[in-house]
Structure formats: C-alpha cells, structure tokens
Enzyme design. Structure first.
Site, PDB file in Angstrom:
ATOM      1  N   ILE A 152      -8.052 -28.882  13.105  1.00 23.79           N
ATOM      2  CA  ILE A 152      -9.111 -28.716  14.107  1.00 23.79           C
ATOM      3  C   ILE A 152      -9.701 -27.314  13.961  1.00 23.79           C
ATOM      4  CG2 ILE A 152      -9.560 -28.460  16.580  1.00 23.79           C
ATOM      5  CD1 ILE A 152      -7.504 -30.618  17.102  1.00 23.79           C
ATOM      6  N   CYS A 153     -10.959 -27.239  13.606  1.00 22.55           N
ATOM      7  CA  CYS A 153     -11.691 -25.966  13.515  1.00 22.55           C
ATOM      8  C   CYS A 153     -10.899 -24.949  12.684  1.00 22.55           C
ATOM      9  CB  CYS A 153     -12.028 -25.462  14.921  1.00 22.55           C
ATOM     10  SG  CYS A 153     -13.048 -23.987  14.941  1.00 22.55           S
ATOM     11  N   MET A 154     -10.566 -23.806  13.276  1.00 22.78           N
ATOM     12  CA  MET A 154      -9.828 -22.781  12.533  1.00 22.78           C
ATOM     13  C   MET A 154      -8.470 -23.318  12.062  1.00 22.78           C
ATOM     14  SD  MET A 154      -8.306 -19.304  14.097  1.00 22.78           S
ATOM     15  CE  MET A 154      -7.653 -17.981  13.131  1.00 22.78           C
ATOM     16  N   GLY A 156      -8.079 -26.115  10.897  1.00 24.70           N
ATOM     17  CA  GLY A 156      -8.399 -26.789   9.645  1.00 24.70           C
ATOM     18  C   GLY A 156      -8.429 -25.796   8.489  1.00 24.70           C
ATOM     19  N   THR A 176     -11.649 -31.322  10.519  1.00 29.88           N
ATOM     20  CA  THR A 176     -12.739 -31.558  11.469  1.00 29.88           C
ATOM     21  C   THR A 176     -13.357 -30.216  11.838  1.00 29.88           C
ATOM     22  OG1 THR A 176     -11.120 -31.532  13.274  1.00 29.88           O
ATOM     23  CG2 THR A 176     -11.807 -33.686  12.477  1.00 29.88           C
TER      24      THR A 176
END
Lengths: 367, 364
Positions: A152-154, A156, A176
């Site tokens: 998820i975001c960072m 990721g 994502t």
C-alpha cells in the site's frame, strides 16, 4: 446587457440557513451520543500473529472453509505514514474483508506508533530486517514455500525493495498506488498533482530530523492538506453539514477523520533515508539504492507483478507508479490495473470495492 | 436596477442571513455550554471552543475534533463571504459602467495584504525578544528552568540579553546571583574574570544564537505570510473575474454556500500555482529551516541549564538510543548468522529425505 451575478433572494437564503441549522442540530445531537469507540476502524476480526518492538502482524480470521483458502498467504505491507486501517476503514468498505471473502489468507503489518527510542530505525531496518523477519515467520507459520506481497503506497515501495532483494521468497508482488520513480510526478495543467514530492525534493530533511527526532504525524498532515488547503480545511466541514442528519454517513466521515488525523509519527532516520534516497536522489530507479549492504536491482523482480494505480491520484501520480514497468526483470508477467479513483478512494471508494480485491484475487489465483 | 442598489440589497440580505446564522449557532453552543460551563460572551473563539468541548464530551477524539471544526465553520463561512462581499461592493459600480474595476480592487487587496502580512513590520527590541523567549521557556518547557530563567530575565531586563554574559563581571554577577562578590574590594582584583569568562562566552554564544534564531524565524514567517496573502488576494481577484464572466453570460450565483464553494475552488487552484513556483518553494524551505534551527538552538541553550541541574538531556538520551539501536542491529545480525549456521530441524530434513526417496527411481 450584463446581469448582476450574485442573486441572493432573502427567502431562499433564509430557507438554506434554516436547513443548515436543522441538520446541524440533528448532527450535534448524534455527536453527543457517540463515543470514540463508536468510531471504530480496523474492526475486521483478527489475531496478533507476531509482534516485535513497535510493530505487530495480524492474521485475519478466514471466512471460507479451510479447503477453499488460497494456499499462498498474502502479507499486506503498509506505509510508515498513516495507519494500516486504510485497508479496513469501515465494515462495508474494507479491502481486508473483500480479500477474505475471496478466500485469501490475509496477514497485515501494523507498524504501530514509533516512540522516541525508535528514531534510529531507517529503511534498512524496515526492509532487510523487519519485513524479512515477518516473511520468514509467515512462511514458517503457514507452511507455504513463498508468500504473496501486497503493498500500500509507501508500503509498496518497501515491498518492491524487499522483493528485489529476496525474489526467492515472493511468489507474486501486488502494488497499489506505489511511488517508484520519484522524479516523474508532474502532470501538465494539474498543479496539485505530485506537489508533495515536489516539496520533498528541496526540503532540508537533515534539519528536520535533527531538530524533531521522529517526524510528527501532524507535520505530515499539514503537507497533505496543502494540496487543497481551502477545500480540506474549511470547505469539507461546511459540506459535512449535509450529512449530519444521517448517523451512518456521519460515522463513516468520522472514521476517515480518525484515520487521517490519528496516524503515527515517522521514525526520524527512516524519514531522512526515504526522503534522501528515494524522493531527492531517485536511487530506486537509478539503480543506486543499497539496503543491507546489497544493491536493490529492480531487474531482480522476476516474479509476476500486478501494479494497480488510481487514475486521479494527486499524491502518487500515475506516471510515478507505472514507471515500474520499464524496470522489472519479468516484463511478460507484469500487468497494470488502473482504477478511476483517487489515492485513498482506491481502498475506500464504493466502486473500488468491486474492482480491487476481486481483480487482485483473480490475478493471484491465475499465478 | 442600479448595481449599487443591488449590491446594497445583497449586502442587506447577507447581513440578515449572518445574524440568523450566528443566532442559531449561538443558541446551540449556549445549550451545550449550559451543560456545566459558563459561556463568556466577549470571546467568540473561546465561546465556540467551549461549546464544542461540551457537545462532544471527548478529549482529542475524532468526534471532538470534528465538532470543533463544525463550530468553527460559521466563522470561516462568514469571514469568507464578508471578504468577497466587500470586494464585490468595491468593484460593482465600475463593472456596471463598463469601467476598469481592477485598480479599485487592487487598492483593497493591497490593504488586505498589508493586514495579513502584519506590515508595516514591527521592529522588536532585543529585550522584547528575550521576554518572548523566556515566556516560551516558562510555558512549554520544564518548570525546573523557571527560577534560573527568572534570574536571567531580571539580569537582562535593562539591555541586550547578551549583555548578561558579556562585558565583565557585572552582568554575570547578576545572572549568577553573586552581585555582592563582584562589588566592593573584590571587584578591584578582577577575581571573577578569568575562569568565568570562558564559561560566560559559551553561555552567551548559545543564548545569542537563540535570539538570532528567533529573529530569523520571524523574518521567515513574515515572508511566508506575505506569499500566502498574495495568493489569497489573487484568488479574490480571480473570483471577481469569474463573477464578471457569469454576469456576461447571463448566469448567476444564488446561494452563499455556492459562492463560497466557488471561491474555495479558485483559491485552492491559485494556492497550488503559488506553491509550485520555485520562489515560494524557496520561501517555504527557508521557513522550515528557520523553524528547525529555532528548535535546535533552543534545545542547545536549555540543555546547558539542564546540565547545571544534572538532569539528563534530550541529546544524551538520544545518544543512548543510538547506541541501543546499534547494539540491536548487531544482535539481529548475530541471530541471523546463528540461524543460518544451525542445521535444519530434523522434521524438515526428514521431509526433504522423503521427497528425495519419492523422486528416486525404484530399485526393484
């Protein structure tokens, strides 16, 4: 002839304000009966699978029979900024619940609330120690040979680094709204897009970390608000008047507020390391990033990769995310999935509930 | 109808609407305040804060924060509207007559910019700066420092704070509370000068840095505020332009909230453009540096006091944390090396052996 453009009719304005007052009164009555516990986030049933220092790993209780559970466990790698609950914000808009319904065995990292003593943890610690330790525990506990990693975001970005260092442990990588190329952040004619990274490029991060130790969540929140200051600081609350008389809608609004403003501080050295190595020097794509004494080479991403991005993402602009496609080692098994939503909407938006988890689950079952 | 008359009519409608809005909010807040707290009528912000606290009954939860924001909404709404109304009132007659309306608006905006950015700049004396520093230390930092700072404050009340540490023994004597020692016959011998001189210069340096940092911070804040107020006034100008275009197309805004939303949307876009300019980015970075430097030098100065009182300082504790962190890393590396060197558990080996046997071609 030009018309006078502000036409406030006294009766219409009076009606509008009477409506505002009535909604406000109903809303305030609802608010008095609510407690902080009512505004529950991250409520899907789970057990603490593993805990160490300031972080925990949850395993969510499966909702399908054991024989229908997907054999490869999936670990959700969350960002150091903002809490893990974005993936489980409200019961009817929960990525975690959607995955469970799809038969995925879900593990989630909650980095917790770092204390001052955690200020020296840097990205090395998170990627080469903490995530590696978590992956080993999940592999050992589940009996699986490899795991699926979902970022998820960072989180990721961290998952990408980990997968490049340990491709032997990662069966599939799902990202994502993940920033990869930190210098591809501008979109012509949209000044609010990528503003955060633009600011990060010139900030004196040494001065910040030396003075603050851990970087307070409030400092980061102000940066997020700066992408739309009037709307987010004033307009949003003025508009909320319209949902005050709907208790469930109000509760959901408060859940989002709780998540937005209840995030953790970021360990100082992790912040310094991330800003310098990733945002300012773009070392992840230049191939100069070294973690745990080893070079992070994106060509080592030999596992199938599903890269999901939000088309209206102003925090992590799509060009930054999809740049990954140019660097992965296994281009044949690299797939992008765009969703017409924003950075947070990808997890909490109504339409996204029917796209993200089902799409990812289908892809995982095929790989 | 004449635009001046229409503008007056609009202002009247808005004025009455405001009264109604405030009266509704006041009675709600009063009701909340009546739950146990007296409501002061002279301080609106305090009034609404208390109302918000009473309504939510929570401390620092999302409900309380949200209720606080809700109670602040009418104030923001009326302020926003008043600004726009005033701007419109200034330009409406020129627009109707087809004259250039921008110069009049610019005068008004210039006035706002000056108010917003606190111009003309107030020149604060070093004494005032020092009083502010002391106040901040008293308010935000440990009460342990209060007596020491009180003494220091008294000693420097008459001049530049550095004077307390400089120029011989008089100021130093005052600070340390040894006035008598440096007066009379002992003063002739200059006994206090040499050993204390070095200490004094060190202390003086640290405190002067705080004063400098405060001045730098104020300058950086003023510059930042100036940038924001420029963007804000530009957004008002653009909103008026937008309204003029609406009028030309025969369209209209018919609700205060609609007008407010329009302005917020234009203001956000204008701010974004401003935030993206290298000049503003430079101003913002300068502000961040000034804030961080201010915090750092304040800490350095305060740690000097803590050292005197033999209280562990932030720097010392951080140093200990750094050592612990380094040791944790070593332990982790050792554990991992140990794990890698340890033979695989018997069960796993047996499983591997079984797999091997299964794959072996049958001997029979």
């Amino acid at each position: 002839m030009m018309q006078f453009p502000i036409q406030f009719r006294a009766d219409a304005v009076a009606h509008e304000l009477a409506e505002v007052e009535s909604k406000l009164s109903a809303g305030l009555t609802a608010l008095t009966s609510m407690t902080d516990e009512d505004v529950d986030i991250g409520s899907t049933p789970k057990d603490v699978f593993y805990a160490r220092e300031s972080f925990q790993v949850y395993r969510y209780k499966p909702v399908v029979d054991a024989d229908k559970l997907h054999p490869v466990p999936m670990i959700i790698s969350t960002p150091l900024i903002n809490g893990y609950e974005v993936a489980d914000l409200q019961p009817d808009r929960s990525l975690v619940r959607n995955f469970l319904n799809e038969g995925i065995d879900v593990y989630m990292i909650n980095w917790g609330y770092p204390k001052r003593c955690d200020r020296y943890n840097d990205i090395n610690d998170y990627v080469t120690d903490f995530i590696d330790d978590i992956v080993d525990h999940v592999i050992e506990g589940s009996g699986a040979e490899k795991i699926n990693l979902f970022g998820i975001c960072m989180g990721g970005t961290l998952a990408t680094c980990y997968s490049a260092l340990h491709p032997e442990k990662v069966r599939n990588l799902v990202l994502t709204v993940t920033p990869i190329d930190f210098h591809r952040t501008k979109v012509e004619g949209q000044p609010h897009v990528g503003l955060l990274f633009e600011m990060g490029r010139s900030v004196n991060v040494d001065a910040m970390v030396d003075a603050l130790g851990n970087v307070p969540a409030d400092v980061l929140n102000v940066s997020f608000l700066m992408a739309s200051p009037f709307t987010l600081m004033f307009g949003k609350y003025a508009d909320t008047v319209d949902l005050l008389d709907n208790k469930e809608a109000l509760l959901n609004f408060l859940r989002m507020e709780k998540w937005l403003f209840g995030g953790p501080d970021v360990p100082g050295e992790a912040y310094r390391h991330f800003v310098k190595e990733f945002i300012q020097n773009n070392h992840l794509v230049s191939g100069d990033l070294v973690l745990g004494g080893r070079k992070v080479d994106l060509k080592n991403l030999s596992m199938p990769v599903l890269n999901v991005y939000a088309e209206r993402d102003h925090l992590v602009p799509p060009p930054s995310t999809i740049a990954l496609g140019e660097h992965v080692g296994n281009k044949k098994d690299y797939l992008e999935l765009p969703i017409k939503t924003g950075h947070i909407g990808i997890y909490t938006g109504g339409a996204s509930q029917k796209i993200l988890a089902p799409g990812v689950a289908k892809w995982l079952k095929e790989h | 109808m004449d635009w001046s008359a229409q503008t007056n009519e609009m202002m009247k409608t808005w004025g009455e609407a405001q009264k109604r809005l405030w009266s509704g909010w006041m009675s709600l807040a009063q009701e909340a305040g009546g739950k146990g707290k007296a409501v002061p009528s002279f301080d609106p912000s305090q009034f609404f804060r208390m109302g918000a606290d009473a309504w939510s009954g929570l401390k620092d939860g999302p409900t309380q924060r949200f209720t606080g924001n809700l109670f602040g909404t009418p104030e923001v709404m009326t302020r926003s509207m008043n600004m726009l109304m005033q701007a419109w009132q200034t330009v409406a007659p020129q627009i109707q007559q087809g004259k250039a309306w921008q110069p009049d608006l610019q005068k008004l905006l210039e006035q706002w910019r000056s108010e917003l950015s606190g111009l003309p700049a107030r020149t604060a004396s070093a004494g005032a700066d020092f009083a502010q520093l002391s106040k901040s230390l008293f308010e935000h930092w440990s009460p342990m420092t209060a007596p020491w700072l009180s003494m220091l404050n008294q000693a420097t009340a008459g001049g530049h704070p550095g004077a307390g540490f400089m120029s011989g023994t008089a100021g130093l004597g005052q600070i340390m509370g040894f006035q008598e020692m440096f007066q009379g016959p002992l003063a002739q011998l200059n006994l206090g000068e040499l050993p204390r001189g070095t200490v004094a210069r060190d202390k003086m340096g640290k405190f002067l840095k705080v004063i400098d940092a405060m001045k730098d911070l104020k300058a950086a804040q003023d510059e930042y505020q100036k940038g924001l107020s420029e963007a804000l006034s530009q957004s008002v100008e653009r909103t008026i332009e937008h309204l003029v275009k609406l009028g030309e197309k025969g369209e209209k805004v018919s609700s205060p909230r609609e007008l407010m939303r329009t302005w917020y949307s234009i203001a956000d876009r204008t701010m974004m453009e401003k935030f993206n300019t290298p000049e503003f980015r430079g101003v913002q970075d300068k502000l961040t540096d000034a804030l961080m430097n201010h915090k750092q030098v304040q800490r350095d100065a305060l740690e000097m006091v803590y050292n005197q009182l033999e209280i562990p300082t932030r720097s010392e504790i951080d140093e200990a944390y750094r050592d612990i962190h380094a040791m944790k890393r070593e332990i982790r590396a050792l554990r991992r090396a140990l794990k890698d060197a340890t033979p695989k558990p018997a069960v796993k080996l047996a499983k591997k052996a079984k797999e091997f046997e299964a794959n072996e071609p049958s001997a029979s």
